[in-house]
Design an enzyme around this catalytic site. Structure first.
Site, PDB file in Angstrom:
ATOM      1  N   GLN A  98       0.839  -1.199   0.000  1.00  0.00           N
ATOM      2  CA  GLN A  98       0.000   0.000   0.000  1.00  0.00           C
ATOM      3  C   GLN A  98       0.871   1.245   0.000  1.00  0.00           C
ATOM      4  OE1 GLN A  98      -1.863  -1.406   3.738  1.00  0.00           O
ATOM      5  NE2 GLN A  98      -3.816  -1.270   2.702  1.00  0.00           N
ATOM      6  N   ASP A 101       6.369   4.502  -1.658  1.00  0.00           N
ATOM      7  CA  ASP A 101       7.737   4.982  -1.468  1.00  0.00           C
ATOM      8  C   ASP A 101       8.789   4.267  -2.313  1.00  0.00           C
ATOM      9  OD1 ASP A 101       8.065   2.508  -0.112  1.00  0.00           O
ATOM     10  OD2 ASP A 101       7.571   3.418   1.822  1.00  0.00           O
ATOM     11  N   HIS A 116      -1.200   1.383  -4.580  1.00  0.00           N
ATOM     12  CA  HIS A 116      -1.594   2.794  -4.629  1.00  0.00           C
ATOM     13  C   HIS A 116      -0.668   3.621  -5.502  1.00  0.00           C
ATOM     14  CE1 HIS A 116      -3.683   2.048  -0.495  1.00  0.00           C
ATOM     15  NE2 HIS A 116      -4.395   1.614  -1.508  1.00  0.00           N
ATOM     16  N   CYS A 127      -4.127  14.491 -20.911  1.00  0.00           N
ATOM     17  CA  CYS A 127      -3.625  13.734 -22.065  1.00  0.00           C
ATOM     18  C   CYS A 127      -3.040  12.385 -21.667  1.00  0.00           C
ATOM     19  CB  CYS A 127      -2.590  14.547 -22.856  1.00  0.00           C
ATOM     20  SG  CYS A 127      -0.972  14.656 -22.064  1.00  0.00           S
ATOM     21  N   GLY A 215       2.852  -4.793   8.769  1.00  0.00           N
ATOM     22  CA  GLY A 215       2.854  -3.349   9.026  1.00  0.00           C
ATOM     23  C   GLY A 215       1.685  -2.598   8.437  1.00  0.00           C
TER      24      GLY A 215
HETATM   25 ZN    ZN Z   1      -1.172  16.607 -20.868  1.00  0.00          ZN
END
Ligand code: ZN
Length: 272
Positions: A98, A101, A116, A127, A215
């Site tokens: 999740q 990093d 995520h 675009c 965790g």
């Molecule tokens: Zn764009």
């Protein structure tokens, strides 16, 4: 040290791992929630706020600009290394994190889904173009030289707490190609995770014998649903987490210990 966890690894071949913020706190990246599962900091950015309100975007990028430096300096810790090692030993079917990093990848995990997304790239909402986050940092600084002098307390997701007029004055660059709105390629609260990404995780869970949560309090549904699915399929679910999780009722057992210590205990047993 952990007879339960040792037994779990001795009796299950292919383990589906789900990790959350708790695995990265030892790398200096703060957690969202305390041990009761409540918010420690200001609630994170909501997707609709970010998309609809230029003021919310200015605030996000101002705080995020400052938080990023600390974020890129964070190094994988022994818990990330242990997860990668378990994968190399052929014990993990898949790792889902999740976290945004990038530390699992840097530690060597390869069968990995960043549920995520990742803070390391920025996408255009208009675009669909994608650019590296470092480029966004460069453009933000070029438009807002005052950013060079700022520092602030770090907060989760590379955010930072920043009380300054800079939040109101920030010039936010648009997409290079079309001028559209740029957003970090992470899933904000209230935003839907791409369906194919979720399906890949469910397929991996199907191929697994058991699930291990590392965790995470599983307070967010995006992660909780895998624990629920595993439980419904009759697969044991175990957690290494200090404090309450949303899935406490579904767990076979919980190890309330430091993530790295618990995982390294398992690795020592596998090596023996
Ligand atoms: Zn764009």
């Amino acid at each position: 040290m952990n007879p339960g966890l040792r037994e779990f690894f001795a009796t299950h071949e292919r383990i589906f791992v789900l990790t959350g913020a708790g695995i990265s706190t030892a790398s200096g990246i703060p957690d969202y929630r305390d041990e009761s599962g409540d918010w420690k900091h200001r609630k994170p950015m909501e997707y609709r706020d970010f998309v609809d309100r230029p003021g919310a975007r200015r605030r996000y990028w101002a705080r995020s600009y400052v938080g990023w430096q600390r974020f890129v300096e964070a190094q994988p810790n022994p818990a990330h290394a242990a997860v990668a090692r378990l994968e190399q030993l052929g014990r993990l079917s898949h790792t889902v994190t999740q976290n945004v990093d990038g530390l699992h990848q840097r530690a060597g995990s390869r069968k990995l889904t960043e549920l995520h997304g990742s803070l390391s790239s920025v996408g255009c909402l208009d675009c669909g173009g994608v650019a590296p986050r470092t480029e966004m940092q460069r453009r933000l600084l070029a438009l807002n030289p005052m950013l060079a002098d700022l520092s602030a307390e770090p907060a989760p997701d590379g955010d930072a707490r920043l009380e300054h007029a800079v939040e109101a004055e920030l010039q936010v660059p648009g997409c290079d190609a079309c001028g559209g709105v740029l957003k970090p390629e992470v899933v904000f609260f209230g935003e839907t995770i791409p369906r194919t990404r979720v399906e890949q995780c469910f397929e991996a869970l199907d191929r697994s014998d058991a699930m291990l949560v590392v965790g995470s309090s599983l307070m967010v549904y995006s992660g909780f649903r895998f624990a629920r699915q595993a439980h419904q399929a009759g697969k044991p679910v175990v957690a290494i987490n200090r404090g309450r999780t949303r899935a406490d009722d579904l767990l076979s057992f919980k190890v309330e210990q430091d993530c790295a210590a618990a995982l390294n205990d398992v690795l020592a047993q596998l090596a023996a």
